[in-house]
Scaffold this motif. Structure first.
Motif, PDB file in Angstrom:
ATOM      1  N   LEU A  70       0.852  -1.181   0.000  1.00 44.20           N
ATOM      2  CA  LEU A  70       0.000   0.000   0.000  1.00 44.20           C
ATOM      3  C   LEU A  70       0.890   1.234   0.000  1.00 44.20           C
ATOM      4  O   LEU A  70       1.858   1.303   0.752  1.00 44.20           O
ATOM      5  CB  LEU A  70      -0.881   0.023   1.244  1.00 44.20           C
TER       6      LEU A  70
ATOM      7  N   LEU B 118      -6.450   3.119   0.890  1.00 42.12           N
ATOM      8  CA  LEU B 118      -5.145   3.037   0.237  1.00 42.12           C
ATOM      9  C   LEU B 118      -5.067   1.892  -0.759  1.00 42.12           C
ATOM     10  O   LEU B 118      -4.320   1.945  -1.727  1.00 42.12           O
ATOM     11  CB  LEU B 118      -4.045   2.847   1.298  1.00 42.12           C
ATOM     12  N   SER B 119      -5.896   0.863  -0.501  1.00 43.58           N
ATOM     13  CA  SER B 119      -5.842  -0.284  -1.403  1.00 43.58           C
ATOM     14  C   SER B 119      -6.648  -0.049  -2.672  1.00 43.58           C
ATOM     15  O   SER B 119      -6.595  -0.847  -3.585  1.00 43.58           O
ATOM     16  CB  SER B 119      -6.372  -1.519  -0.667  1.00 43.58           C
TER      17      SER B 119
END
Lengths: 323, 328, 326
Positions: free
Chosen positions: B22, B279-280
């Motif tokens: 990430l 974030l992913s």
């Protein structure tokens, strides 16, 4: 642990009728099975546990003799060392004890007794604990505080002490009427009374949560019996943690039975469990006849270690928060 | 122009996780000059705190600085050996965390914690360090410091504890203070006092301050410049009056619209629709494009680079083809 | 502080009262006290006289008060097997048990804390993983198996240590100690390890978990941000905060150590209270069982009380909140 249970139950409250099925299938197809396949150690432990259960169940088929039947024991065959040593004799793979009892057969039969007492003890403890937990959680008030106070006090004492006391009292009351079979019952009761607290606490906290939910009030309003409805919510929701407690308790129950038998207050020599075998074998250790104690000890250690590993894994898998 | 106290260039921070890497910080650059207060603002998860932690070298595994450079008064510090970085922490860079209630070790007296820090960094005797600790407590506005120095943290109120934390952060006269949400956990009435304390200390000692917060009000009050962060990038950076009065980036506009003012009571506060991506799942192109009212095709494929617009700098395709003067 | 102590003391008395009822019920109903006096061939008439003289025809509450008053003076009746006062038997054997329990606890604390701290700070090293494996085995192996294993290794095979008994003991007043002779010390080693291993495992796991927890706290992060040395952070800040709960638990465990010594004492034929108790259970010697229950409970409750009070002394937060509540 019980806190995580509670949060689990929240999600499930929405679909009461499928709760049991939902928990089961969700557990199987998601993280539980995934983590099982990921951990080699757990798989080995599971394999050993299953193997031991099978050995115990089919003991009478697999063993070369019935070690509980004195007619089958011959003194000529006494104190034979294991097959691979210089003095080994067929068919006594792991040697014999001083009564000519085949050690391997004795282990198979002893394992059967150890597992039977362990499983029965866990079931008894579970039933008692769940019942008391439900009663304490549902009625609350004085009933609750009496039950939980007893639980608190009992928890500070080691299970083995309680088991010994129950054992001694039972013996004192039953006196001479105590034979091997009733001794089994006494053992199961001693173990059950030593381990009920964990179940009671878990179930109680779950009941406490469910009790204040709206559906219980709603059910009461339309005249449905609240206890029955709650039971259908509480039990499925506590299944996970109860399974964890039961697994770890199974190991503890087997240890407790073995310890009692080792201390000479458990099963008699005529109906030996693994603990009894170790006590008998311990007497021959100084004479160099190590196999009489070593193999039952090894079997017991492997059994407990495997069950503990399974319990550890189950706890982590059902309760990722604990990691 | 003199060398900035802190200079961050193209910083990248990554976290390794089960589902792959990430990217928490993705190409962040900024400077802070001596005596300057830089406000860093954004929603939670935008990378503000991670930026602060990477400056002071406290990104813990599985996180790591994956690229870029950090300079402290000309010295590159992002790749220093741990022991040298430790000597810089607390001595040349002070840090203040969000929650004063949990920042102090409950089992040690306040004075012991200050003396311990002073003696770690400065060559002072026990008594000299203690005298300095009392002076510091006085400076951060703790009444009767010679008495309170022997108190335990739980004997101090939240605001007083944050003052102790500030005293700990400045006890070796650092060149830079990183304040990570220093007022968020405090009562509103105490917030203003702490903010003005940080501001005063920065001014008196010429310390550069990096003030991380999600509160635009605090930034407007304290900062000289402001950086608006979104999904690990700086969307806009510039002098605080310019950015507040004339935000360029659509996200910054949304943020400024969300500041309540006393004057315009009849106006509804503007809300930015949607929420910041995880974030992913950061979208391609401009990470703000799914929430942006002005997004066009280019925003969905190409990542905008920072463009200078007067004293401000903005990362938005809207400004790419416009002459500098007619921006916004 | 005072109110807190008092409240705890009242709770402790409540527990002792409950245990007293159980012990009394055992003494009175599970065992027949008449058996303490008479032999098997005593006639029914004689038994009735003894029964009357023992006050067994009095109302149960009266008998209970009498039992309790006697127990408070450590009068627990007469053992069926030994025909001796139970209190004399217990006091003769108490030093052996206490000495063993103390040695086992010291062993468990020292090694448990060292191994726990190490495996928390160097989580991924081989040694830390080895410690984890040892802890799993320590929990899984029944105590008596560990004892047998040690005896086989160090007594039967190597012949280094005695396999049973206390060795030579020295009399200090009514106390007997094995700590002052070489053979006494040698005899202590294996039983202490056997008894302490489980506690060591427990302490190690607890220290590791607590330490990892503490290392994640904000004040440790802040201590790092202040540039303190790793040493100061680990062994000054983190360890101190870790040890408070650990010492509490270890203190509370001392009672279980005494109870668990039942098994160890049997394996090593250690002449302590535990062995006496096992023999009592084997021979259904109710007065000893009841007295042992009372004694162990008293030790348990006293330790709990002391630990609770000590805890408030050690932790400044509790000290003042408790003080304020009072």
């Amino acid at each position: 642990m019980s806190d995580a249970v509670v949060s689990n139950s929240d999600k499930q409250g929405a679909q009461p009728t499928h709760a049991a099925h939902g928990w089961f299938s969700r557990a199987l197809d998601s993280d539980l099975f995934y983590s099982f396949r990921r951990s080699k150690l757990t798989m080995v432990a599971a394999a050993i546990t299953v193997l031991f259960f099978l050995l115990a169940i089919f003991a009478s088929v697999l063993a070369v003799q019935n070690p509980f039947d004195p007619a089958q024991l011959q003194l000529i065959n006494s104190r034979i060392s294991p097959l691979w040593t210089a003095d080994g004799q067929s068919p006594f793979l792991l040697g014999t004890d001083e009564q000519g009892r085949d050690v391997l057969s004795a282990i198979l039969y002893g394992m059967r007794i150890s597992l039977a007492v362990g499983v029965a003890g866990v079931i008894f403890a579970g039933a008692l604990g769940i019942a008391l937990g439900l009663i304490a959680g549902y009625f609350g008030g004085a009933v609750d505080s009496v039950i939980m106070r007893i639980a608190d006090v009992q928890l500070t004492f080691p299970a083995i002490l309680i088991a010994l006391l129950v054992n001694g009292i039972a013996k004192s009351i039953l006196g001479n009427r105590l034979d091997a079979t009733s001794m089994l019952a006494v053992l199961v009761i001693s173990i059950g009374l030593s381990f009920w607290v964990g179940y009671a606490r878990t179930v109680r906290s779950s009941v406490m949560v469910e009790k204040n939910k709206d559906y219980v009030a709603a059910a009461q309003l339309i005249g449905l019996p609240a206890p029955k409805i709650m039971l259908r919510h509480v039990l499925p929701n506590t299944m996970g943690p109860i399974l964890v407690i039961a697994t770890i308790n199974l190991a503890l129950a087997i240890i407790t039975e073995a310890t009692l038998s080792f201390l000479g207050v458990g099963l008699p020599d005529t109906m030996p469990s693994l603990g009894t075998l170790i006590r008998i074998g311990n007497n021959y250790l100084f004479a160099g006849e190590w196999w009489i104690v070593a193999f039952p000890g090894l079997a017991l250690a492997a059994l407990i270690l495997s069950i503990n590993l399974l319990g550890d894994w189950l706890r982590d898998a059902l309760n990722p928060k604990l990691r | 122009m003199t060398e900035p106290v802190l200079s961050v260039r193209d910083l990248h921070v990554e976290f390794a996780s089960r589902r792959g890497t990430l990217r928490a910080i993705d190409g962040v650059s900024f400077d802070i000059a001596k005596g300057e207060v830089l406000g860093v603002v954004g929603e939670s998860g935008a990378g503000k705190s991670v930026t602060g932690l990477s400056v002071i070298g406290l990104i813990d595994p599985p996180g790591r600085i994956a690229g870029g450079e950090i300079h402290l008064a000309g010295l590159r510090i992002d790749n220093l050996p741990p022991e040298e970085m430790r000597r810089i922490r607390g001595k040349r860079i002070g840090m203040i965390f969000q929650d004063p209630l949990t920042s102090l070790n409950p089992l040690y007296r306040v004075g012991d914690q200050i003396v311990e820090t002073i003696r770690t960094h400065l060559n002072l005797s026990e008594t000299a360090a203690r005298r300095r600790a009392i002076d510091l407590l006085a400076e951060v506005g703790i009444p009767a410091p010679e008495k309170r120095i022997d108190g335990y943290p739980h004997e101090f109120s939240g605001g007083m504890r944050q003052r102790v934390v500030i005293a700990l952060a400045i006890c070796a006269e650092p060149e830079l203070i990183i304040a990570d949400e220093p007022t968020t956990a405090l009562d509103v009435s105490v917030q203003a006092q702490i903010i003005s304390l940080i501001k005063r200390l920065g001014r008196d000692h010429g310390t550069a301050v990096m003030l991380v917060t999600h509160d635009m009000g605090v930034i407007a009050e304290t900062s000289d410049r402001v950086a608006v962060m979104y999904a690990g990038r700086i969307a806009e950076i510039g002098p605080v009056q310019d950015v507040v009065k004339n935000p360029l980036h659509p996200y910054a506009k949304g943020l400024m619209g969300a500041i309540p003012t006393l004057a315009g009571e009849d106006k509804r506060l503007v809300q930015i629709p949607g929420s910041m991506p995880r974030l992913s799942a950061i979208p391609r192109g401009c990470s703000f494009n799914p929430r942006c009212a002005f997004a066009f095709d280019r925003c969905r494929v190409e990542r905008p680079e920072p463009l200078p617009r007067g004293a401000q700098s903005v990362a938005c395709h809207l400004y790419d083809n416009l002459p500098a003067e007619s921006a916004a | 502080m005072l109110a807190f102590t008092l409240r705890r003391a009242v709770q402790a008395i409540g527990v002792m009262f409950a245990v007293g009822i159980i012990a009394f019920s055992m003494f009175r109903f599970a065992g027949d006290p008449v058996n303490q006096i008479v032999s098997i061939d005593t006639s029914a008439a004689e038994r009735a006289i003894v029964r009357k003289s023992l006050g067994l025809d009095d109302p149960v509450p009266v008998q209970f008060v009498r039992y309790f008053a006697d127990a408070a003076q450590f009068k627990f009746g007469v053992s069926y097997q030994f025909r001796q006062p139970v209190s004399a038997l217990l006091s003769e054997r108490m030093p052996a048990t206490l000495e063993l329990a103390i040695c086992a606890t010291v062993f468990a604390m020292v090694f448990g804390i060292l191994m726990g701290v190490y495996s928390a700070l160097k989580r991924d090293t081989v040694l830390a993983k080895l410690f984890q494996a040892i802890s799993l085995i320590g929990i899984s192996l029944p105590t008596f198996l560990i004892g047998i294993l040690l005896i086989y290794l160090f007594a039967v095979t190597l012949g280094w240590l005695p396999s049973f008994g206390r060795g030579e003991v020295v009399k200090l007043g009514w106390w007997t100690t094995g700590l002052l002779t070489l053979s006494g010390l040698k005899a202590l080693i294996m039983p202490s390890i056997t008894l302490g291993l489980f506690q060591m495992t427990l302490i190690m796991r607890l220290v590791r978990a607590e330490m990892l927890e503490v290392l994640r706290t904000d004040y440790i992060r802040f201590a790092r941000a202040r540039g303190l040395t790793t040493r100061a952070i680990h062994f000054g800040h983190a360890l101190k905060n870790t040890l408070i709960p650990v010492i509490t638990v270890a203190g509370l465990q001392f009672g279980s150590v005494i109870a668990f010594s039942i098994i160890t004492e049997t394996v090593f034929q250690w002449p302590g209270m535990g062995l006496l108790f096992v023999q009592a259970v084997q021979n259904v010697d109710i007065p000893i069982m009841a007295a042992y229950l009372l004694m162990v409970s008293l030790i348990f409750v006293t330790i709990n009380l002391v630990v609770d009070i000590l805890y408030t002394v050690v932790d400044p937060r509790l000290r003042s909140t408790v003080g304020r509540a009072a």
